[in-house]
Structure formats: structure tokens, C-alpha cells
Motif scaffolding. Sequence first.
Motif, short mmCIF file in Angstrom:
data_model
loop_
_atom_site.label_atom_id
_atom_site.label_comp_id
_atom_site.label_asym_id
_atom_site.label_seq_id
_atom_site.Cartn_x
_atom_site.Cartn_y
_atom_site.Cartn_z
N TRP A 17 57.56 -3.08 125.69
CA TRP A 17 56.64 -2.55 126.44
C TRP A 17 55.47 -3.33 126.65
O TRP A 17 55.17 -4.15 125.80
N THR A 18 54.89 -3.44 127.66
CA THR A 18 53.87 -3.87 128.23
C THR A 18 52.93 -3.18 128.92
O THR A 18 53.26 -2.50 129.91
N SER A 19 51.67 -3.64 128.88
CA SER A 19 50.40 -2.60 129.68
C SER A 19 50.53 -3.38 131.14
O SER A 19 51.00 -4.37 131.53
N HIS A 20 50.09 -2.48 131.97
CA HIS A 20 49.89 -2.60 133.15
C HIS A 20 48.98 -4.19 133.68
O HIS A 20 49.63 -4.85 134.61
N ASP A 21 48.14 -4.42 132.56
CA ASP A 21 47.37 -5.52 132.94
C ASP A 21 48.08 -6.97 132.49
O ASP A 21 47.54 -7.94 133.16
N ARG A 22 49.37 -6.84 131.89
CA ARG A 22 50.11 -7.93 131.58
C ARG A 22 51.24 -8.03 132.64
O ARG A 22 52.11 -8.67 132.35
N VAL A 23 51.47 -7.18 133.77
CA VAL A 23 52.30 -7.33 134.73
C VAL A 23 51.75 -8.11 136.04
O VAL A 23 50.87 -7.52 136.86
N PHE A 24 52.12 -9.26 136.16
CA PHE A 24 51.19 -10.05 137.15
C PHE A 24 51.81 -10.11 138.46
O PHE A 24 51.00 -9.92 139.40
N GLY A 25 53.09 -9.97 138.84
CA GLY A 25 53.63 -9.97 139.91
C GLY A 25 54.82 -9.00 139.88
O GLY A 25 55.57 -8.90 139.05
N ILE A 26 55.35 -9.21 141.46
CA ILE A 26 56.74 -8.37 141.57
C ILE A 26 57.51 -9.57 142.53
O ILE A 26 56.92 -10.32 143.48
N CYS A 27 58.75 -9.78 142.22
CA CYS A 27 59.65 -10.56 142.88
C CYS A 27 59.68 -9.95 144.39
O CYS A 27 60.43 -8.77 144.49
#
Length: 125
Positions: free
Chosen positions: A87-97
Amino acid sequence: MGVLDAVAARVAGGATVEFRPSGSSMVPLIRSRQPVRVAPVDPAKLETGDIVLARVAGTVYLHLVSALDPARKRVQISNNRGRVNGWTSHDRVFGICVAVDGTPRAGAEAKTARAEIAGAGTARE
């Protein structure tokens, strides 16, 4: 710092980046060295099955969203072979392919962050 760390930093800064990731964990969705385009994302819009650039436990992955926890603002990241990275927090999701080998990923463009940072554009790694 690895290639994905550098790409993550640029995407987190607002750039859309095209690069060629290596590895086989996302086959057949993404083959090794196949060009992908990743754009900044609005994590609140993510759905399972989206391919995201995210940091999990200190490592940056270009992997699938396998589960969502909107109340805690986090997502679970997995490869395409059944291995859960965590699991990771939203602030560690940088981009979408948004595209693989020039072919747009269905629905991904609508999940990109629309707030453009001045001077951000498309870059190639």
C-alpha cells in the motif's frame, strides 16, 4: 538514483514523460523497453487496473492499482503477475500511464492532474 526515481521526480514536478521501462513484471500490458507515456495523476480518480508510477516502501514502480482505500487515501500496487508490492499513500502516486507504445490507455487521460506547472511539458528519457 535509478531511472524510475528520476522519472518520478519529473512527473511529480508536473511533466509528462515518455520513457522505456525494463523488466517483465507487467507483460503483456507493458513489455520490456516498450515506450510508455506517464502524466501527473489525480490519485482520487484512480481505479483498479490503472497503471501508475508510484513509490512503495522506498522503491518506485510502474505497476497496477490492485485495490483502493479512499477513506485512508491510499492504493495497493501490484505487478501483472500477482505479486503485491504493498500500500502507498496518494502523495506517493506520481503519475498514470496514459499510453503504451503510442496507444492510449482507455480512460487514463481523464485521470491526469489538470493543474499544469509553469514550464512543464513533455520530456523523453
